[in-house]
Design a protein around this motif. Sequence first.
Motif, PDB file in Angstrom:
ATOM      1  N   GLU A 252       7.636  -8.027   5.297  1.00  0.00           N
ATOM      2  CA  GLU A 252       7.895  -9.457   5.155  1.00  0.00           C
ATOM      3  C   GLU A 252       9.377  -9.737   5.370  1.00  0.00           C
ATOM      4  O   GLU A 252      10.236  -9.108   4.755  1.00  0.00           O
ATOM      5  CB  GLU A 252       7.466  -9.944   3.772  1.00  0.00           C
ATOM      6  CG  GLU A 252       5.959  -9.921   3.557  1.00  0.00           C
ATOM      7  CD  GLU A 252       5.548 -10.613   2.267  1.00  0.00           C
ATOM      8  OE1 GLU A 252       6.439 -11.119   1.553  1.00  0.00           O
ATOM      9  OE2 GLU A 252       4.337 -10.650   1.977  1.00  0.00           O
ATOM     10  N   SER A 253       9.659 -10.678   6.248  1.00  0.00           N
ATOM     11  CA  SER A 253      11.036 -11.067   6.534  1.00  0.00           C
ATOM     12  C   SER A 253      11.500 -12.109   5.525  1.00  0.00           C
ATOM     13  O   SER A 253      10.785 -13.074   5.240  1.00  0.00           O
ATOM     14  CB  SER A 253      11.138 -11.641   7.954  1.00  0.00           C
ATOM     15  OG  SER A 253      12.378 -12.291   8.152  1.00  0.00           O
ATOM     16  N   ALA A 254      12.700 -11.929   4.989  1.00  0.00           N
ATOM     17  CA  ALA A 254      13.241 -12.884   4.019  1.00  0.00           C
ATOM     18  C   ALA A 254      13.420 -14.264   4.638  1.00  0.00           C
ATOM     19  O   ALA A 254      13.344 -15.281   3.948  1.00  0.00           O
ATOM     20  CB  ALA A 254      14.576 -12.374   3.480  1.00  0.00           C
ATOM     21  N   ASP A 255      13.644 -14.318   5.949  1.00  0.00           N
ATOM     22  CA  ASP A 255      13.873 -15.598   6.620  1.00  0.00           C
ATOM     23  C   ASP A 255      12.593 -16.248   7.117  1.00  0.00           C
ATOM     24  O   ASP A 255      12.567 -17.448   7.369  1.00  0.00           O
ATOM     25  CB  ASP A 255      14.832 -15.397   7.801  1.00  0.00           C
ATOM     26  CG  ASP A 255      16.226 -15.012   7.358  1.00  0.00           C
ATOM     27  OD1 ASP A 255      16.961 -15.900   6.900  1.00  0.00           O
ATOM     28  OD2 ASP A 255      16.564 -13.816   7.451  1.00  0.00           O
ATOM     29  N   PHE A 256      11.540 -15.456   7.288  1.00  0.00           N
ATOM     30  CA  PHE A 256      10.299 -15.998   7.847  1.00  0.00           C
ATOM     31  C   PHE A 256       9.099 -15.547   7.003  1.00  0.00           C
ATOM     32  O   PHE A 256       8.121 -15.002   7.521  1.00  0.00           O
ATOM     33  CB  PHE A 256      10.141 -15.537   9.299  1.00  0.00           C
ATOM     34  CG  PHE A 256      11.336 -15.830  10.169  1.00  0.00           C
ATOM     35  CD1 PHE A 256      11.651 -17.131  10.539  1.00  0.00           C
ATOM     36  CD2 PHE A 256      12.164 -14.802  10.602  1.00  0.00           C
ATOM     37  CE1 PHE A 256      12.754 -17.409  11.340  1.00  0.00           C
ATOM     38  CE2 PHE A 256      13.266 -15.060  11.409  1.00  0.00           C
ATOM     39  CZ  PHE A 256      13.564 -16.374  11.776  1.00  0.00           C
ATOM     40  N   GLN A 257       9.170 -15.779   5.697  1.00  0.00           N
ATOM     41  CA  GLN A 257       8.166 -15.277   4.768  1.00  0.00           C
ATOM     42  C   GLN A 257       6.785 -15.887   4.981  1.00  0.00           C
ATOM     43  O   GLN A 257       5.774 -15.262   4.655  1.00  0.00           O
ATOM     44  CB  GLN A 257       8.623 -15.526   3.331  1.00  0.00           C
ATOM     45  CG  GLN A 257       9.831 -14.706   2.914  1.00  0.00           C
ATOM     46  CD  GLN A 257      10.236 -14.963   1.471  1.00  0.00           C
ATOM     47  OE1 GLN A 257       9.833 -15.958   0.871  1.00  0.00           O
ATOM     48  NE2 GLN A 257      11.038 -14.074   0.919  1.00  0.00           N
ATOM     49  N   THR A 258       6.728 -17.097   5.526  1.00  0.00           N
ATOM     50  CA  THR A 258       5.430 -17.767   5.677  1.00  0.00           C
ATOM     51  C   THR A 258       4.517 -17.051   6.665  1.00  0.00           C
ATOM     52  O   THR A 258       3.315 -17.323   6.702  1.00  0.00           O
ATOM     53  CB  THR A 258       5.628 -19.222   6.145  1.00  0.00           C
ATOM     54  OG1 THR A 258       6.357 -19.227   7.377  1.00  0.00           O
ATOM     55  CG2 THR A 258       6.387 -20.025   5.097  1.00  0.00           C
ATOM     56  N   HIS A 259       5.074 -16.133   7.450  1.00  0.00           N
ATOM     57  CA  HIS A 259       4.264 -15.440   8.458  1.00  0.00           C
ATOM     58  C   HIS A 259       3.740 -14.100   7.962  1.00  0.00           C
ATOM     59  O   HIS A 259       3.092 -13.374   8.727  1.00  0.00           O
ATOM     60  CB  HIS A 259       5.088 -15.236   9.734  1.00  0.00           C
ATOM     61  CG  HIS A 259       5.530 -16.518  10.376  1.00  0.00           C
ATOM     62  ND1 HIS A 259       4.651 -17.422  10.926  1.00  0.00           N
ATOM     63  CD2 HIS A 259       6.772 -17.059  10.529  1.00  0.00           C
ATOM     64  CE1 HIS A 259       5.322 -18.455  11.410  1.00  0.00           C
ATOM     65  NE2 HIS A 259       6.605 -18.261  11.173  1.00  0.00           N
ATOM     66  N   GLY A 260       3.999 -13.762   6.696  1.00  0.00           N
ATOM     67  CA  GLY A 260       3.508 -12.500   6.156  1.00  0.00           C
ATOM     68  C   GLY A 260       4.226 -11.307   6.765  1.00  0.00           C
ATOM     69  O   GLY A 260       5.398 -11.381   7.135  1.00  0.00           O
ATOM     70  N   LYS A 261       3.507 -10.199   6.897  1.00  0.00           N
ATOM     71  CA  LYS A 261       4.107  -8.987   7.451  1.00  0.00           C
ATOM     72  C   LYS A 261       4.256  -9.119   8.971  1.00  0.00           C
ATOM     73  O   LYS A 261       3.290  -9.427   9.678  1.00  0.00           O
ATOM     74  CB  LYS A 261       3.253  -7.760   7.117  1.00  0.00           C
ATOM     75  CG  LYS A 261       3.206  -7.423   5.639  1.00  0.00           C
ATOM     76  CD  LYS A 261       2.413  -6.153   5.369  1.00  0.00           C
ATOM     77  CE  LYS A 261       3.136  -4.922   5.876  1.00  0.00           C
ATOM     78  NZ  LYS A 261       2.444  -3.659   5.501  1.00  0.00           N
ATOM     79  N   ILE A 262       5.478  -8.897   9.439  1.00  0.00           N
ATOM     80  CA  ILE A 262       5.758  -8.984  10.867  1.00  0.00           C
ATOM     81  C   ILE A 262       6.661  -7.818  11.269  1.00  0.00           C
ATOM     82  O   ILE A 262       7.213  -7.114  10.425  1.00  0.00           O
ATOM     83  CB  ILE A 262       6.451 -10.318  11.241  1.00  0.00           C
ATOM     84  CG1 ILE A 262       7.798 -10.442  10.508  1.00  0.00           C
ATOM     85  CG2 ILE A 262       5.550 -11.500  10.930  1.00  0.00           C
ATOM     86  CD1 ILE A 262       8.594 -11.672  10.911  1.00  0.00           C
TER      87      ILE A 262
END
Length: 279
Positions: A252-262
């Motif tokens: 999970e990215s701290a900047d793009f958390q809404t996308h889950g695991k990326i």
Amino acid sequence: MLRHVQLALFLLGLAVAVGCDSSSQPEANVINGTPKSPAPDGVAALPPAIDIPADSTPVFKGSATALRSAFLGDQEDATKRFAGKWVQISGKFLQRGSNYIELEREDGVVGPSAHCQFQPNQGYDAMNSLRGRPITLKGVVDDFNFGATFLIHCEVIELGQDPQKLLTATVDEISEAFQTDEAAAAKQYGDRTLRVDGVVAEVKESELLLRGEDEKSTHFVACTLPISDPDLKDLKPGMPVKVIGSSATFGESADFQTHGKIVMLSYGRMWKEAAESAQ
């Protein structure tokens, strides 16, 4: 000059990582004696404060480390011998910025021995190198700061073989690989430098999020770029782009958390299309 700001940001990050005190102010330019006046991000570097000699015959030929050692050993003498003159140096690629590359030190310490700035739209073949690639170039000595020799008007003399083959993948390909078998994908991509092709989804300061080809794609790759990279301001959602990064991880990215695991890439930079034919 902008190149000083870019290197200062890089070294500040290193200082934080190892717990060093980064509160001291940078010294004045040892060659032309002028204090540093950082330019805003994205602003072009000021014209050089020295004249470029018409005779480009190098007064020094050797390793970037040897030239650095000359300044460290006797800065006043090295300044008299090399300031404003052409030199030819060899070393191994460390990293790149928007219009420059840096060569590794040979003492095992993480940091540059030389900072080599190219003229606009030059040096793409060198800038798309992978870490450790042997490079010989020449340029005019403009400065010695932050423990590195600064060269301007650099020209590539010789490029050695990259230490590893550049991997390429689309956002969809690398995302599917990690989603299907994370361990196998980490082994394939984790310790490699790779180019990822995708479409801009979001831009947050120095964080770039790419999506897959389909507008409704659920495949994403996040990449950290230098905050001073002027290409960042031109990126808009929906633009097809190519980036180079390394150390691919899945989480999970701290900047793009809404996308889950990326998929996440470090040490990112924009791929320069002018270098396609050089690879």
